[in-house]
Structures are given as structure tokens and as C-alpha cells.
Enzyme design. Structure first.
Site: not given
Ligand code: PCA
Length: 211
Positions: A87, A97, A150, A173
Site C-alpha cells: 500500500e 461497507r 485495514c 494486503h
């Protein structure tokens, strides 16, 4: 003769507990597998964080204080990805979500009310991606860590490290084990740690996205 005992330098690797009804989380399993290893002369401490807004950053803070690491790599599962995603940036927003493991579902909430919009990873992300490719571990730079727990932990990590000079950190990830074997994920994270420890200046390799 008096034995001189120097504190061994430490690398902290975190993963997460399972979430969203899953039985396992490869990031937590990988962090456990790396716990106690020695990489480039450093002791690796692996820890598993809760998938809970707030508590996850608190648990990470406790680990930072206990281990005083020189390098921190936080990891989490990205179920839709097929490679290790290094990342680039953490952003200052929680927008869930799905509920976290305590049922919380924040929408458009700042992680730090007076914090900057984002923090860059301070890992040599391009060098890590290149080293993983050389080791035949599928890897890519990712331009977003999402807006769930995360990214939340990634932002909390970089905010904490902004006050600790010389300590580098970032987020990777990992894919689900149906796409990449756990042993390969663990090997890939070990390569990422070794590369971060020996690379002072990141490689200049294009890995942007054209949307
Ligand atoms: N992945 C989630 C949270 C915990 C995890 O392993 C994420 O990508 O936000």
C-alpha cells in the site's frame, strides 16, 4: 569478563483476526508464523489485531510500546486481490461497507479529527515489489488500502510513527489462501521485511495507475 548484552533490534509484524463471518484470516496466521523468527539479525514479533475500529489502533499502540520496533509492517486480508498489495498511502477516513467485529459501521468519519488527509507509507514500496517479483511472489503496488479497518490501522500506524524518528512502517494486503498459499504469503512478507531493512532509498520504478 562482563558479558555485554545489547537489546536485539525488533521488527513488528501485525495481522488481523477473522472478520465478516470467515473462520480464518491469512494475515493473522502469517503474523503468527513470523513471530519469533530472526530476519537480517532482527527479532520478529508477530501480533494479531482485532478487526474493530478504535480497538485495533489501541492494540497496535500497545505493541509499539512493548516492542519498540525499528520497522513495522501491518498486514490484512484483501479478499478480492490475487497478489501481495504494497500500500502506498493511508487516508483519514472510516467508511465501513460491512460492520466491524464489534458491530460498528462508521460512515465518512475522520480517523484523527485534526490529522492530515493522508500519510505515505515509509516502506521502500517499489523495492519491495521488485524483490517479491524476483522471488516469484505475485506482488503489486496498491493506491488505496480501502476505508475499512485495514486503512484505519495503517493511518493509526503512520500517525504514531510520525512521532518516532527513524522508525519506518507501512501496510501490505495479502490475498486469500485460495489464491495464494499461506507459505508463499509468509515467505513474501519475510522478503518484504528483509528488503525494507536493507533499502535506505526506494527504487525508482513506475507502478502508478491510469484510471
Ligand atoms: N482486512 C480488512 C480488515 C481486516 C482484514 O484483514 C480490510 O482490508 O480492511
Amino acid at each position: 569478563m562482563r558479558a555485554m548484552r545489547r537489546r536485539q533490534r525488533t521488527v513488528l509484524v501485525t495481522g488481523f483476526e477473522p472478520f465478516d463471518g470467515a473462520a480464518t484470516n491469512p494475515s493473522g496466521l502469517a503474523a503468527r508464523a513470523l513471530d519469533g523468527r530472526t530476519i537480517a539479525g532482527r527479532r520478529v514479533v508477530g501480533a494479531v489485531l482485532p478487526v474493530t475500529f478504535g480497538d485495533a489502533i489501541a492494540a497496535l499502540g500497545a505493541q509499539l510500546r512493548a516492542t519498540r520496533p525499528e520497522l513495522v509492517i501491518c498486514t490484512g486480508l484483501a479478499d478480492a486481490r490475487g497478489e501481495l498489495s504494497i500500500e502506498r498511502v493511508a487516508i483519514n477516513v472510516d467508511d465501513a461497507r460491512i460492520p466491524d467485529n464489534a458491530g460498528a459501521r462508521p460512515i465518512d468519519r475522520a480517523i484523527a479529527r485534526r490529522g492530515p488527509v493522508g500519510y505515505w507509507s515509509t516502506l521502500p514500496i517499489k523495492s519491495i515489489a521488485a524483490a517479491l517479483s524476483r522471488a516469484h511472489v505475485p506482488a503489486a503496488i496498491s493506491q488505496t488500502a480501502g476505508t475499512f479497518v485495514c486503512n484505519h490501522v495503517f493511518y493509526g500506524l503512520m500517525r504514531a510513527l510520525a512521532r518516532r524518528r527513524g522508525v519506518r512502517g507501512g501496510f501490505i494486503h495479502v490475498p486469500p489462501v485460495r489464491r495464494l498459499a499461506l507459505a508463499t504469503i509468509v515467505d513474501g512478507l519475510a522478503v518484504a521485511i528483509a528488503t525494507a531493512l536493507r533499502t535506505r532509498r526506494d527504487a525508482r520504478i513506475a507502478a502508478g495507475a491510469v484510471s
